[in-house]
Design a protein around this motif. Structure first.
Motif: not given
Length: 167
Positions: A6-10, A14-21, A40-52
């Motif tokens: 929850a902290k990471a998503v918030a 707030t910062t417009g950063a991308t969540l890295l999983i 959450s609607g947060a932008k995210f990228v998964a290291a094991d599935l970067p195109a996802g």
């Protein structure tokens, strides 16, 4: 939603950063996590599935929900079959008495006996004008271990031994 997530998503929102999983595949069966990530609607990228992206997330969510339904049905079927065979499911099975007073009484007797051995030493040190902390340090230095876990003494432990002796 887990507090750290929850902290990471918030922070990302707030910062417009991308969540890295690191490994989304390890979380792919966790329906609650996937729903929270999707909601959450947060932008995210998964290291094991970067195109996802969102489509991959939705696909994983559907697959996780299906897996949960299949597992639930399999467990329900197995429990019904066991019940039909006469297996008692849940509840007390006649083991040791769940009443804990006997165990608590035994622990109390053990603590009383230990206090009777240690309290005279602690009381003598207190009579010499030492603080509880100093008594604890001396007991530890003398190699006298605590009753419960054999660890080092604390001021509170010394106080409890002295109070137990006075009972």
């Amino acid at each position: 939603m887990a507090p750290q997530f929850a902290k990471a998503v918030a922070l990302c929102r707030t910062t417009g950063a991308t969540l890295l999983i690191a490994q989304l595949d390890r979380l792919a069966r966790d329906v609650d996590f996937l729903r929270a990530l999707q909601a959450s609607g947060a932008k995210f990228v998964a290291a094991d599935l970067p195109a996802g992206g969102q489509l991959t997330l939705e696909t994983m969510l559907v697959a996780a929900e299906e897996a949960a339904l299949v597992a639930s049905a399999r467990i329900s079927t197995a429990m019904a079959a066991a019940k039909a065979r006469g297996v008692k499911i849940g509840g007390w099975r006649g083991g040791p008495d769940p009443e804990s007073t006997a165990g608590n009484a035994a622990k109390s007797r053990k603590a009383d006996a230990f206090a009777q051995k240690i309290a005279p030493v602690a009381a003598q040190l207190r009579a010499e004008g030492r603080t509880l902390g100093q008594v604890a340090q001396i007991l530890t230095e003398r190699g006298i271990r605590t009753a419960r876990d054999g660890s080092t003494w604390t001021a509170m432990g010394v106080l409890r031994v002295l109070n137990r002796r006075e009972r």
